[in-house]
Write a protein that holds these residues in place. Sequence first.
Motif, short mmCIF file in Angstrom:
data_model
loop_
_atom_site.label_atom_id
_atom_site.label_comp_id
_atom_site.label_asym_id
_atom_site.label_seq_id
_atom_site.Cartn_x
_atom_site.Cartn_y
_atom_site.Cartn_z
N TYR A 3 0.88 -1.49 -0.44
CA TYR A 3 -0.28 -0.14 0.20
C TYR A 3 0.49 0.99 0.27
CZ TYR A 3 -4.64 -1.46 0.76
OH TYR A 3 -5.93 -1.88 0.02
N ALA A 4 2.19 1.02 0.82
CA ALA A 4 2.97 2.60 1.13
C ALA A 4 3.28 2.73 -0.56
CB ALA A 4 3.99 2.14 1.89
N SER A 5 3.58 2.06 -1.41
CA SER A 5 4.02 1.54 -2.58
C SER A 5 3.25 2.17 -3.79
CB SER A 5 4.59 0.67 -3.21
OG SER A 5 5.23 0.90 -3.79
N ALA A 6 1.72 1.81 -3.71
CA ALA A 6 1.06 1.80 -4.45
C ALA A 6 0.75 3.46 -4.18
CB ALA A 6 -0.36 0.87 -3.78
N VAL A 7 1.01 4.13 -2.68
CA VAL A 7 0.09 4.98 -2.43
C VAL A 7 0.49 6.09 -3.56
CG1 VAL A 7 -0.20 6.89 -0.79
CG2 VAL A 7 -1.20 5.23 -0.07
N LEU A 8 1.89 6.22 -3.48
CA LEU A 8 3.21 6.75 -3.95
C LEU A 8 2.58 6.89 -4.89
CD1 LEU A 8 5.97 6.53 -2.10
CD2 LEU A 8 4.41 8.73 -2.15
N ARG A 17 -9.76 -2.48 4.82
CA ARG A 17 -11.04 -3.15 3.80
C ARG A 17 -12.38 -2.11 3.67
NH1 ARG A 17 -14.77 -4.45 2.10
NH2 ARG A 17 -16.09 -6.93 2.01
N TYR A 18 -12.18 -1.04 4.40
CA TYR A 18 -13.41 -0.53 5.18
C TYR A 18 -13.35 1.20 4.83
CZ TYR A 18 -15.58 -5.24 6.36
OH TYR A 18 -16.34 -5.49 6.09
N THR A 19 -12.07 1.71 4.23
CA THR A 19 -11.61 3.38 4.16
C THR A 19 -11.39 3.45 3.18
OG1 THR A 19 -10.39 2.70 6.60
CG2 THR A 19 -9.59 4.75 4.87
N GLN A 20 -12.62 4.27 2.40
CA GLN A 20 -12.67 4.43 1.25
C GLN A 20 -11.88 5.86 0.32
OE1 GLN A 20 -14.76 3.22 -1.27
NE2 GLN A 20 -15.95 1.56 0.25
N THR A 21 -10.92 5.71 1.43
CA THR A 21 -9.37 6.70 1.21
C THR A 21 -8.45 5.64 0.48
OG1 THR A 21 -10.08 7.55 2.93
CG2 THR A 21 -7.88 8.30 1.82
N PHE A 22 -8.17 4.68 0.45
CA PHE A 22 -7.72 3.46 0.26
C PHE A 22 -8.72 2.36 -0.63
CE2 PHE A 22 -5.41 4.87 4.12
CZ PHE A 22 -4.48 5.40 3.76
N GLY A 23 -9.55 3.12 -0.90
CA GLY A 23 -10.05 1.99 -2.52
C GLY A 23 -10.97 1.10 -1.75
N GLY A 24 -10.75 1.34 -0.29
CA GLY A 24 -11.89 0.19 0.27
C GLY A 24 -11.76 -1.20 -0.14
N SER A 25 -12.85 -2.20 -0.06
CA SER A 25 -12.20 -3.73 -0.82
C SER A 25 -11.42 -3.72 -2.16
CB SER A 25 -14.08 -4.26 -0.56
OG SER A 25 -14.52 -3.86 -1.44
N ASP A 26 -11.68 -2.85 -2.42
CA ASP A 26 -10.48 -2.88 -4.07
C ASP A 26 -9.39 -3.07 -4.20
OD1 ASP A 26 -13.72 -3.63 -5.31
OD2 ASP A 26 -14.20 -1.33 -5.58
N GLY A 27 -8.64 -2.32 -2.78
CA GLY A 27 -7.99 -1.49 -3.16
C GLY A 27 -7.34 -0.32 -4.44
N ILE A 28 -6.41 -0.18 -4.46
CA ILE A 28 -5.59 0.56 -5.22
C ILE A 28 -5.06 -0.54 -5.98
CG2 ILE A 28 -3.56 2.56 -5.49
CD1 ILE A 28 -3.66 2.74 -2.31
N GLN A 29 -6.24 0.58 -7.77
CA GLN A 29 -5.86 -0.22 -9.40
C GLN A 29 -5.66 0.61 -9.82
OE1 GLN A 29 -6.59 -3.38 -9.28
NE2 GLN A 29 -7.82 -3.96 -7.41
N GLY A 30 -4.62 -0.43 -10.91
CA GLY A 30 -3.79 0.82 -12.18
C GLY A 30 -2.78 1.56 -12.02
N VAL A 31 -1.75 0.75 -11.00
CA VAL A 31 -0.85 2.40 -10.40
C VAL A 31 0.31 2.05 -11.28
CG1 VAL A 31 -1.27 1.75 -8.56
CG2 VAL A 31 0.01 0.70 -8.97
#
Length: 316
Positions: free
Chosen positions: A69-74, A128-142
Motif C-alpha cells: 500500500y505504501a508503494s501503491a499510494v505514491l 478493507r472499509y476505508t474508502q480513502t484507500f479504495g476499500g475492498s477494491d484497494g488501489i488499482q492500475g498504478v
Amino acid sequence: MSRAFSWRAVVVWALLALLPALPFMSKFYLLLAFDALLFGTIAMSLDLLMGYTGLVSFGHAAFFGLGAYASAVLLERGIVSLWACLLFAILVVGLYALVVSFFATARRGIYFALLTLIFAEVVYTFFRYTQTFGGSDGIQGVPSPRLIGDFAIDTPLRNYYLVLVYLGLAYLACRVLVTSHFGRVLVAIRENEDRARFLGYNVQRYKMAVCMISALLTGVGGALYPGRSAFATPDLMLWTVSGEFIIMVMIGGLGTLAGPVVGGVFFVLLQEKVSSYVDWYFIVIGLVLIFIVLFMPRGLLGIRDLLGGRRWRTTA
C-alpha cells in the motif's frame, strides 16, 4: 562477513540470473518466478522469527500489505521513483512493526502469535472499509516504478531481476545476522529464554530487534509487489496469507535460510499447477504439508542433510 558468503549460494543465484535465457521462460513463467522468489524471500525473513528465535507470527501479511500500500499510494499520486517507494514502505512498516513488536514481545508462545494476528486483523479491517484507500477494491492500475530517470520496471524480465536482487541482498543480510553474536543470542532465546535472561541479555530488546528486521524485509518485498501486479488490495493482509508464509517455512525447513526460499518456490509452483486442474487445491497442499510434517520434519532442505549424512544445523 566471510562466513556470509557461500559459494553454493552464489552459484544458485547465478543460475537464477540465467533462468530467463531458457527457451520456455515466457512472460507468464517470468511472473510466476517473480512470485516464487518474492514469497520465498519473505518466508526466509519470517524464519528469523520462527526458526531462530522460536516466535510464530501470524501478522506478516500486514507487513507485506502495508509495504504494498505504501508503494501503491505514491505510484498512484505520480511519485514513480522506486527508491521513494521503498523508503516510504520502510518508514510505514517500521513504525507499525515498532508498535507490534513492543507489545507482542512482552508475551511468550501462543500469546505472541495471537497478538500479531490481532494487530494484523485491525490493519486489514481498516484498509478493507476505508474508502480513502479504495476499500475492498484497494488501489488499482498504478504505473510501473522507475529505477532511475526514465528506466521503468515495466516488463516481467525487469521485475524478475529486481526481485532477484532483493533475494540476494535479503539473504546476505540474514546470513550476516544469524552468523553473528546477535544470531547466537536469538538461538539461545529459542532454546531457553529464562537462561538467556539470567545471563544478562535483554531478551525483549533482542526479540524486538529481530521482529523489526523481519518486518522490514517483508515490507520491502511488499513494496515491490505493485510494480508487478499494478494493484494493492486488503486481501494481501488476510490472515490466510500469513498462514501461507508459515507453511512455506515449514515446507522448506525451520531454522535455515535457504529452506524457506525453497519452500516458497515449491509452494507457489504447487499452488499454480494444482489450481489449474482443481478448485480445491488447498486440500492437496494440506495433504502435502501433513506428509512433510510427519515424514520430513526438517523440511525439503533436510533431504540434503540426510543424503549427505550431515547433522541438521540451524545456520544453513
